[in-house]
Structure formats: C-alpha cells, structure tokens
Design a protein around this motif. Structure first.
Motif, PDB file in Angstrom:
ATOM      1  N   UNK A  12       0.851  -1.194   0.000  1.00  0.00           N
ATOM      2  CA  UNK A  12       0.000   0.000   0.000  1.00  0.00           C
ATOM      3  C   UNK A  12       0.887   1.245   0.000  1.00  0.00           C
ATOM      4  N   UNK A  13       0.251   2.362  -0.341  1.00  0.00           N
ATOM      5  CA  UNK A  13       1.018   3.593  -0.394  1.00  0.00           C
ATOM      6  C   UNK A  13       0.366   4.638   0.479  1.00  0.00           C
ATOM      7  N   UNK A  14       1.187   5.362   1.231  1.00  0.00           N
ATOM      8  CA  UNK A  14       0.729   6.539   1.957  1.00  0.00           C
ATOM      9  C   UNK A  14       1.689   7.652   1.568  1.00  0.00           C
ATOM     10  N   UNK A  15       1.188   8.634   0.865  1.00  0.00           N
ATOM     11  CA  UNK A  15       2.084   9.673   0.345  1.00  0.00           C
ATOM     12  C   UNK A  15       3.129   9.023  -0.544  1.00  0.00           C
ATOM     13  N   UNK A  16       4.387   9.241  -0.211  1.00  0.00           N
ATOM     14  CA  UNK A  16       5.432   8.658  -1.044  1.00  0.00           C
ATOM     15  C   UNK A  16       5.977   7.354  -0.470  1.00  0.00           C
ATOM     16  N   UNK A  67     -13.844   6.396  14.546  1.00  0.00           N
ATOM     17  CA  UNK A  67     -14.240   5.051  14.149  1.00  0.00           C
ATOM     18  C   UNK A  67     -14.918   5.070  12.788  1.00  0.00           C
ATOM     19  N   UNK A  68     -14.924   3.904  12.176  1.00  0.00           N
ATOM     20  CA  UNK A  68     -15.667   3.726  10.924  1.00  0.00           C
ATOM     21  C   UNK A  68     -16.741   2.690  11.208  1.00  0.00           C
ATOM     22  N   UNK A  69     -17.946   2.973  10.713  1.00  0.00           N
ATOM     23  CA  UNK A  69     -19.048   2.053  10.935  1.00  0.00           C
ATOM     24  C   UNK A  69     -19.101   1.056   9.788  1.00  0.00           C
ATOM     25  N   UNK A  70     -18.802  -0.201  10.098  1.00  0.00           N
ATOM     26  CA  UNK A  70     -18.793  -1.209   9.042  1.00  0.00           C
ATOM     27  C   UNK A  70     -19.658  -2.387   9.441  1.00  0.00           C
ATOM     28  N   UNK A  71     -20.662  -2.656   8.657  1.00  0.00           N
ATOM     29  CA  UNK A  71     -21.542  -3.815   8.885  1.00  0.00           C
ATOM     30  C   UNK A  71     -21.949  -3.948  10.342  1.00  0.00           C
ATOM     31  N   UNK A  72     -22.510  -2.886  10.831  1.00  0.00           N
ATOM     32  CA  UNK A  72     -23.078  -2.923  12.180  1.00  0.00           C
ATOM     33  C   UNK A  72     -22.062  -2.867  13.295  1.00  0.00           C
ATOM     34  N   UNK A  73     -20.854  -2.431  12.982  1.00  0.00           N
ATOM     35  CA  UNK A  73     -19.809  -2.480  13.991  1.00  0.00           C
ATOM     36  C   UNK A  73     -18.935  -1.244  13.865  1.00  0.00           C
ATOM     37  N   UNK A  74     -18.536  -0.673  15.000  1.00  0.00           N
ATOM     38  CA  UNK A  74     -17.614   0.455  14.957  1.00  0.00           C
ATOM     39  C   UNK A  74     -16.188  -0.048  15.031  1.00  0.00           C
ATOM     40  N   UNK A  75     -15.392   0.346  14.063  1.00  0.00           N
ATOM     41  CA  UNK A  75     -14.003  -0.114  14.021  1.00  0.00           C
ATOM     42  C   UNK A  75     -13.099   1.105  14.136  1.00  0.00           C
ATOM     43  N   UNK A  76     -12.118   1.026  15.015  1.00  0.00           N
ATOM     44  CA  UNK A  76     -11.207   2.168  15.212  1.00  0.00           C
ATOM     45  C   UNK A  76     -10.466   2.493  13.922  1.00  0.00           C
ATOM     46  N   UNK A  77     -10.394   3.771  13.625  1.00  0.00           N
ATOM     47  CA  UNK A  77      -9.706   4.211  12.412  1.00  0.00           C
ATOM     48  C   UNK A  77      -8.297   4.666  12.760  1.00  0.00           C
ATOM     49  N   UNK A  78      -7.341   4.160  12.007  1.00  0.00           N
ATOM     50  CA  UNK A  78      -5.970   4.618  12.203  1.00  0.00           C
ATOM     51  C   UNK A  78      -5.526   5.354  10.952  1.00  0.00           C
ATOM     52  N   UNK A  79      -5.157   6.607  11.126  1.00  0.00           N
ATOM     53  CA  UNK A  79      -4.625   7.358   9.990  1.00  0.00           C
ATOM     54  C   UNK A  79      -3.129   7.100   9.964  1.00  0.00           C
ATOM     55  N   UNK A  80      -2.698   6.265   9.007  1.00  0.00           N
ATOM     56  CA  UNK A  80      -1.287   5.863   8.992  1.00  0.00           C
ATOM     57  C   UNK A  80      -0.357   7.056   8.860  1.00  0.00           C
ATOM     58  N   UNK A  81      -0.807   8.115   8.129  1.00  0.00           N
ATOM     59  CA  UNK A  81       0.096   9.273   7.973  1.00  0.00           C
ATOM     60  C   UNK A  81       0.321   9.973   9.293  1.00  0.00           C
ATOM     61  N   UNK A  82      -0.689   9.915  10.166  1.00  0.00           N
ATOM     62  CA  UNK A  82      -0.494  10.513  11.501  1.00  0.00           C
ATOM     63  C   UNK A  82       0.418   9.652  12.339  1.00  0.00           C
ATOM     64  N   UNK A  83       0.171   8.361  12.231  1.00  0.00           N
ATOM     65  CA  UNK A  83       0.952   7.412  13.029  1.00  0.00           C
ATOM     66  C   UNK A  83       2.440   7.514  12.716  1.00  0.00           C
ATOM     67  N   UNK A  84       2.756   7.599  11.424  1.00  0.00           N
ATOM     68  CA  UNK A  84       4.170   7.642  11.045  1.00  0.00           C
ATOM     69  C   UNK A  84       4.670   9.054  10.796  1.00  0.00           C
ATOM     70  N   UNK A  85       3.823  10.030  11.047  1.00  0.00           N
ATOM     71  CA  UNK A  85       4.157  11.452  10.877  1.00  0.00           C
ATOM     72  C   UNK A  85       4.747  11.718   9.490  1.00  0.00           C
ATOM     73  N   UNK A  86       3.999  11.341   8.472  1.00  0.00           N
ATOM     74  CA  UNK A  86       4.444  11.595   7.106  1.00  0.00           C
ATOM     75  C   UNK A  86       3.325  12.338   6.370  1.00  0.00           C
ATOM     76  N   UNK A  87       3.645  12.828   5.192  1.00  0.00           N
ATOM     77  CA  UNK A  87       2.656  13.530   4.375  1.00  0.00           C
ATOM     78  C   UNK A  87       1.857  12.515   3.585  1.00  0.00           C
TER      79      UNK A  87
END
Lengths: 123, 715, 83
Positions: B586-590, B620-640
C-alpha cells in the motif's frame, strides 16, 4: 536414658501420643503445662539423662506452649520442640517458630503424621 | 575444529537414528549381524568423536565398544538389561552430541551407565551391580566402606517401568544456624534419599572452615543431589517442611529429556500397521498409551491385545526395516544453515523478479505484455520452488504432541484429575523452527487447561459430565495457514470474572459492551489472572502473556473460545512459512508499506456518515453494524499523505487478535510475495512495525504489525 | 591412640568433642575413633570429622574410624565424607 517430653493439659492427648511414639524406643515423661514441664526437664538433665524431644500443646493453663518454648530455649538451644497446633494455628506456628520451636503438627493428626514428624527429629 | 564438530554432529545423529531401531531389533532377533552392525557403529562413533576432540564422548563410546566386543565374541549374552544399557547409552550420546544440559541429566545418566557397563562386563549381568555409586574409601579411613543400598536396591531392580519414575535435582543451602532448635540437616537428607535412589550427590564443603577455626555448632555443608524417585515433586518438597525458614531449597524435575527419543522410533511401526489397515487409530493410541505406562514393546502389545497377529507384526517389522534401509541409502544430510541460505537466495530472486516487473511497466506495447507474461510464468516457478524448499524444513508436529502425553499424565496426577490427551492431525507438517517455538506455549496452555480448565472429579460428577476429562491437541492446514488447537472439555472460562478483573485493571468500563473474543483477549495481558488461588503450576498471572508473545514472534494469532460448562479452545493460527509472506503493498504519500494478506478482511471507501468520533474510542468507521477504530497511517508515522479525509482515500479493514482495525491508506498497489528482511532492533521497537522488505525498485517497505497496532489502539 | 566415642555424640556435645579432638591432635600423630557404641551421627559431628581429616592430611597425621556401622557408613557417604 533418652527422654521425650509430652506437654499437654489433656491426659487423653498425652496418652495417645505416648502410645504412638513409645514404639520408637524412647522413654516418656508427661507434664500438664509449660511450667511443670520445665521442672521435669530440669530433673532429667540433673540426673545426667538426655532429652531428645519435647512435644508441646500451645493452649495450656499456667504456662502456655509459646512461653514454654521461650523459657526452654534460654538454656537449651539444640533439643527439638514439636508443637501441636489447631487448624487455625497459622499465627501460633509463626509465634512458635519465633520462640524456637522446630516443627509443628496440626491437630487433629493421624498416627502416621505424628510418627513422620517425630522421625524428622529423632531416630 | 568447529567445522569438524559440525560434521561429527551430523554423522552422529545419523548413526544414532539408524542404530536405535537396530538395537530394538536385536532384542528380538539376537542376530549376530545386528551385533556386528552395532559394534561397527559404536566403533565409528568412538573414532570420529575422538577426531572431533570430544574426549568425554570418545571415552564413553570406547567403553561401549568394549561391551559390544564382548557380546560379539560371545562372552556376553544379549538380554533385556543389555538392550536397556544400549538404548540409554544412545540417549546419553544424543544428549551429549546435542549439548543439552550438560550439568544435570547427562551427568546422571553417564555415571549410571558407566557403572552398569562395568558391572555387565564383570558379571555378565546386572545382578551384582550397585545402583548407588559406591564411593571410594578415603586414605584416612581404613575401614572398608560400602554404600548400604539394600533398601534402595529393591526399587532399583524393578526398573521395567521407567516411566513411573522422575528424576529430580535438589539443591539445598542451609543457614549456618540450622542446628539450633534441634534440626539435623543430615537427617533431612536421609529422609530425602529414602524417597528414591541417588544418582549423584555432591556435597559442597567449600564453606567449611579449617579445623582450627571451626565452630562445630554451625552448619557449613550444602547439597546438590540428583535422584530418581517414584514420588511426586510435592512429596520431595515435603521433606523440607520444617527447614523452610532455615534453608534455601531448589527442586527441579529434570526427567523430561529422558524419555522422548525412544518413542519416535516405536511410533513408526504403529504407523506402518495403521497404513496397512492392520490396526485402527484407536487401537494404536491405546497401544501407545499402554506402552508408555508398561514400557513393553509395541509389537508385543499389539499381539497381546489381539489387534494383530504374529505374522502381521513380523511383516510390519520387516517393512520398517526396509524403510530404514531405504532412508539409509537415499538420504543425505543437509544442515539447516544451508537451507536458510537457499531461502535467502530465493528471496533475492523474488526481489529481482519484481524489479523486472517494474521495468516492464516502462515498456510500451506487445513487448511489455511478453515480459509480463514471462515474469508471471517465472513467478509460478519460484512459488513452487519456495513451497518445495519450505517442505524440506517441514516436519510433522506429531512428536511434539506425543511428548505431552507424559506431561498430561503427570500433571493430571498432581491435581488428582483423570485426564486423557487426544491427538489429532499428528501428521500435519510445520516449519522446524516454528515447531520448536511452539513447544513452550503449548505446554503452558495445556498446563492451564489441567490446572484451571478441567474441574475436579467431584465437580464433574456433580455436573453429570464424563469423569474422564479430555484435552485435545489438534493441528491442521487451512487456507495457507496452520492451525493448532488446544481444547479441553472443562468448566470453561468464567466471563464475569474476567470482566470484573478487566474492569478492576481499568481496561474497560462497567458500562462497556464487549464481545467474548475481545474480553478473552485480556487474558493475554501481562499480569492478568483471575485465578483465586495460586496453583502449583500456573495461575500466577504470568504465562498467558508469554504465550501471546511467543505466538506473535511467529507472526501468528491466538484466540480463545469458551463455553461455560463445556470447555475452552485455544486456537493458534500460524503462517506456513516464516521468511516469505503474501502481502498487500500500500502507499501513503510517497511511502510504501506492506500489510500481511492474512490480516486483511476487505478494503472500502467509507461514506461521510460512516465516519465519526466516539468518546473513549476515538475516530471510528461504521462497518456492517460495527464500529471499528480508524488509524490514519500518515499521523501514526508522521508523514505527508495525499488524502486527509478517509472518505476520499481508502480504508483497509484488518483483523487482529482482539478485534478489527481500519487503516487509512492512499492507494492499494497490489498483492505480492514479500521477503522479510531482518531489521535492527531500533526499528522493531516500534510496535506498529514487524519487519521490512526490499521491493523490486530497491526501496524499502516496512511491514505493518497488525497485532501490535491493535494492541496500541485498543489499550 | 584409640578414643571410644560416646553414644550420645551429637550437636549438644559436639563442642566438647571438638575441643577434645583438637587437644589430642596437637599431641598424637594417629587417632582412632571407635564408633562401636554410636548408632548414628549428626551433621555437626560429621563436619568435625571432615575438617579434622583435612587437617591431618595437611600435617601428615591420621584419623581413622573403627567399628563403623552400616548406617553410619551411609551417613558419611551422604554427608560427603568420602569425596
């Protein structure tokens, strides 16, 4: 002569212990409380005999088992003392160990338990 | 020198493997051929161990050679005792070669064996043999000194049932003041050894002062004893009951290494008979079980129990012989190091392959297509190559499972429970390294089941359950993964208690709703234990988290299912291979990352209303009746990144041990085989990263650690 | 010279035993301890024997045990008197 001292205010218990351990080939002396026991022990030692083991109850009138052990240890560091405690006797066991007791048996005990415990100290 | 040793190790292992069945056969056939062959093998071992500079081994095999020479010359007879000596010698040699636990087990066994060999050479049998090593009289004592072992010998001669005995190593350090209050350490040691037979006793006299300065009323001696006993460890411990305050006592059960190797060979015969439909699986299990308890030979037992006739057993034995010969002539030894090297090279090939693929992207027209289809063809070949290569490293899990029979039997006995171990899928193959690393976690889970899972016999009676509890060990392949299950039919996990504890520890709030799976995943947290009483073996609140760590290291997952009153299942899911995984690039930014394909559930582009923020759980993201925690990978790795709104980008739903996660990415590049490269520890400290891979263009892509991520988010 | 060891030898009397032995070792080159009356030893006594034996080896003297019962032999073995 090798003596085992049995200290308990109940004559039934004293007798039953005697029955069990006299097979080990030792002579037995009885006392009803700690104070009486100290006197008997003094007699044994004065006549040049050897005291192999004391078996003592904890709760007794006049002088209880813990006090007895403390007094006894003042001039005998090596003779083993086996305490008879009741089921809820955790505190008594610790107090006894601190006073200088060597081992303990929890009442009521089976014959083989008594023999096992005694055999840890005399052969 | 080191190289020579390696060669010797390989050679020795091969000789041992062939020798063991030969010895077993000798007992039946008493054939001179077999005697000769054993003699030659021992002779070879002696020679090559000497060459390799392993003097202890060389001396030992020299003795053994003398023994076999005497048998060959006809001055000694082949009998059960001789076979035992030989088999035990094989065990010792194996342990010595493997370098396992030099100090304890091997030493014990060696002393025993050498004295047995001596006795045998002298008397032609073991009758005059002193099982307690006789000690040398000191020059200062002229009285003749012979160990009094009359009381011990009676138990020693009865060694037909070796499995009933355990070996213990007991180290005792007494306080100097121990003589006070009438305690005689010597009496305690006498009590101790009356429970079995001494294999070795070392008295540490270093603290004993010079005679001049001795205080005779203080104790200066300490003991290190190895003994064999039929009693439980608790009985051994009881010996020290009155000196607990006056000593430090360490008691270890060191039996384990003894019995495992011989069963392997025996099991093969059973397998042959199984494949020929002479016996069925249940019969084989029964025979193996009895064999373990009685120590009788498997062939004997099969006839005895009427499962097979003389001829059938004989023909199976012959077949076994044939197989052995075949193996002998058609196999070569390869060190695992060489296999690892091959695997690494394959990794390079795969990287090269993706480089070509990438280059092809820059070409236009028909040519590009030809290159792509050629590379795809190559891809199929490398995959097959990889599977074959991995296949070489694969061994069946059966022996690992088998060794727990003994463990279950012994542990169950300690807890006074009646438990049978049922093994399924013993033929399932796993990577050798994986199997080795599975041993500990399995042991822990089984122990847990015995201690906490399975009820006492009275409790089972009350709830109308079968009094014989069962623990199942099962392995199977499914969808490119290996599954290993530990299942018991015990009381199940008390959800309320787990919940209460989780609340106490602040993992969840009283009002939180939580799935069973998530709830049970708390059991893997360090320090999490609901055990009310600390059991002897488990329940100290350590262990399950270690199990989890072990499984994580293998890039596997573990989950617990449990039904009250019905039992508990631990399911371990492991990747087939360790070094190469199927991944989604997968790709996040570069930057490029790899998500292990096994973890991916699906990828979606959520609608606006499906993304929200929930108090306590974050985005969270609501998927098929369930709330799933959302992780923004760019925030996690502090990248653009290209996108900052999940509704514009993509969200990959992944599944971890304790729930699902939604990972926000810019782009899915594609699926490909990922070669995992080891990384330095600085990087792997990051819980979100489990490793790195080199891509076709030479760039590095980090591999996301889904379980690590989930752990961080959920707790 | 030969010493007859008292049947009650044990931790209660070990100090006396030790001191006597110490005195004797200053004078005698060879001491024989006769254990015929002794049923068992305790560790305190064995320790004295081990230490005394070491001392003798150093000074070219000797301590020998006489009339050692089976039980005592086993005890000596367990206490490491024969290493």
């Amino acid at each position: 002569m090798d003596y085992v001292m049995i200290i308990d205010d109940s004559v039934t218990i004293r007798k039953s212990i005697e029955l069990v351990i006299k097979n080990l080939g030792v002579a037995i002396k009885h006392a009803q409380n700690g104070k009486e026991a100290l006197n008997v022990i003094k007699g044994i030692k004065e006549s040049g005999d050897n005291l192999s083991l004391c078996i003592t109850d904890v709760n007794m009138p006049v002088m209880d088992g813990i006090t007895f052990v403390k007094e006894f240890r003042k001039d005998d560091r090596f003779t083993p003392v086996l305490m008879l405690t009741t089921e809820a006797g955790e505190a008594a066991i610790n107090a006894g160990k601190e006073a200088g007791a060597s081992g303990w048996i929890v009442k009521p005990f089976r014959t083989d338990q008594l023999i096992d415990a005694v055999k840890k100290f005399i052969r | 020198m080191e190289g020579l040793r390696e060669i010797f190790t390989g050679e020795a292992q091969e000789i041992l493997q062939n020798l063991e069945p030969e010895i077993v056969n000798l007992e039946e056939t008493k054939s001179p051929d077999a005697v000769n062959k054993i003699f030659r093998s021992v002779h070879t071992l002696k020679g090559s161990s000497g060459m390799a500079g392993l003097m202890e081994l060389s001396e030992f095999t020299h003795k053994l050679e003398n023994l076999m020479d005497a048998v060959r010359g006809g001055s000694l007879q082949v009998d059960g005792d001789l076979i035992d000596i030989l088999l035990n010698s094989m065990d010792w040699i194996r342990m010595n070669v493997a370098g396992t636990d030099k100090s304890d087990v091997t030493e014990t066994l060696k002393i025993q064996l050498l004295s047995q060999i001596d006795a045998y050479m002298q008397n032609g049998n073991l009758s005059g043999h002193l099982q307690v090593p006789a000690y040398n009289s000191l020059s200062a004592i002229n009285s003749e000194v012979i160990a009094d072992n009359t009381s011990v010998k009676s138990s020693a001669t009865d060694n037909s049932d070796e499995t009933a005995y355990r070996f213990y190593r007991i180290k005792v350090v007494f306080k100097e003041s121990v003589f006070r209050n009438g305690i005689d350490p010597l009496m305690i040691i006498e009590d101790l050894v009356s429970l079995g037979r001494i294999s070795r006793r070392v008295v540490d006299k270093r603290k004993l002062p010079d005679f001049e300065n001795l205080d005779p009323e203080k104790c200066f001696l300490n003991w290190d004893i190895i003994m064999r006993s039929g009693y439980d460890i608790s009985k051994i411990e009881d010996t020290f009951i009155f000196v607990r305050d006056h000593s430090t006592v360490k008691i270890n059960d060191i039996t384990e290494a003894f019995n495992a190797p011989r069963n392997l060979e025996v099991q093969k015969l059973g397998e042959i008979m199984l494949s020929k439909n002479i016996i069925n699986k249940q019969e084989l299990d029964k025979v193996l079980e009895t064999q373990k308890q009685s120590g009788k030979k498997i062939a004997e037992l099969m006839i005895e129990k009427g499962y097979a006739s003389d001829e059938e057993v004989k023909s199976a034995l012959e077949e076994q012989d044939k197989i052995k010969k075949k193996i002998e002539s058609s196999s070569i030894r390869v060190s695992t190091g060489k296999l690892d090297k091959l695997l690494n090279l394959l990794g390079e090939i795969i990287i090269g392959q993706s480089a070509i693929m990438r280059a092809a992207e820059g070409i236009e027209g028909d040519e590009a297509e030809r290159v792509v289809s050629a590379v795809n063809g190559l891809d199929r070949t490398t995959r097959e190559f990889q599977e074959n290569l991995m296949g070489i490293r694969m061994i069946p899990i059966g022996p690992t499972f088998e060794q727990f029979r003994r463990f279950v039997r012994d542990t169950a006995k300690i807890f006074n429970k009646d438990i049978k171990l049922v093994i399924e899928g013993a033929e399932t193959e796993l990577d050798k390294t994986v199997i080795e690393k599975l041993n500990d976690p399995l042991k822990h889970m089984i122990r847990n089941s015995i201690d906490h899972g399975i009820e006492s016999t009275e409790e089972r009676k009350k709830s109308g359950k079968n009094l014989n509890a069962e623990i199942f060990l099962k392995a199977y392949h499914q969808e490119g993964s290996v599954y290993v299950e530990v299942r018991d039919d015990g009381r199940g996990i008390d959800k309320l208690r787990v919940r209460k504890k989780a609340e106490q520890l602040g993992f969840i709030k009283h009002s939180d709703e939580i799935s069973d799976e998530n709830l049970f995943s708390f059991l893997f947290m360090p320090g999490f234990s609901t055990a009310e009483k600390v059991g002897d073996l488990s329940g100290r609140g350590v262990g399950m988290d270690v199990v989890k760590t072990n499984i994580d290291e293998l890039r596997g997952t573990i989950k617990i299912e449990s039904e009250k009153g019905r039992g508990t299942v631990f399911t371990i899911k492991l990747p087939l291979t360790l070094a190469i995984i199927d991944g989604m690039l997968i790709r996040v930014g570069e930057h490029k990352y790899v998500i292990p394909l096994l973890s991916i559930v699906e990828s979606i582009r959520p609608a606006k209303k499906e993304v929200k923020t929930i108090k306590g759980q974050g985005e969270v993201v609501y998927i098929r009746g369930q709330y799933v925690s959302l992780i923004r990978l760019y925030e996690l790795f502090r990248i653009k990144s290209e996108y900052t709104d999940p509704c514009n980008s993509l969200v990959v739903i992944v599944e971890a041990n304790n729930g699902m996660l939604a990972l926000m990415v810019d782009e899915l590049i594609g699926q490909q085989q990922i070669v995992i490269k080891s990384m330095d520890s600085e990087l792997t400290k990051n819980r979100a990263i489990s490793g790195a891979s080199i891509l076709g263009d030479g760039k590095i892509a980090l591999i996301l650690d889904i379980h690590g991520l989930a752990g961080d988010v959920i707790h | 010279m030969t010493i007859e060891v008292n049947e009650n030898i044990g931790v209660k009397t070990v100090k006396k035993f030790y001191l006597e032995l110490k005195e004797l070792l200053k004078k005698e080159a060879e001491i024989i301890l006769d254990l015929q009356n002794v049923k068992r030893l305790d560790l305190s006594v064995v320790q004295v024997l081990i230490a005394a034996n070491r001392e003798c080896m150093k000074n070219n003297k000797s301590i020998k045990l006489k009339s050692v019962s089976k039980d005592i032999k086993r005890q000596l073995y367990l206490a490491g008197f024969s290493n």
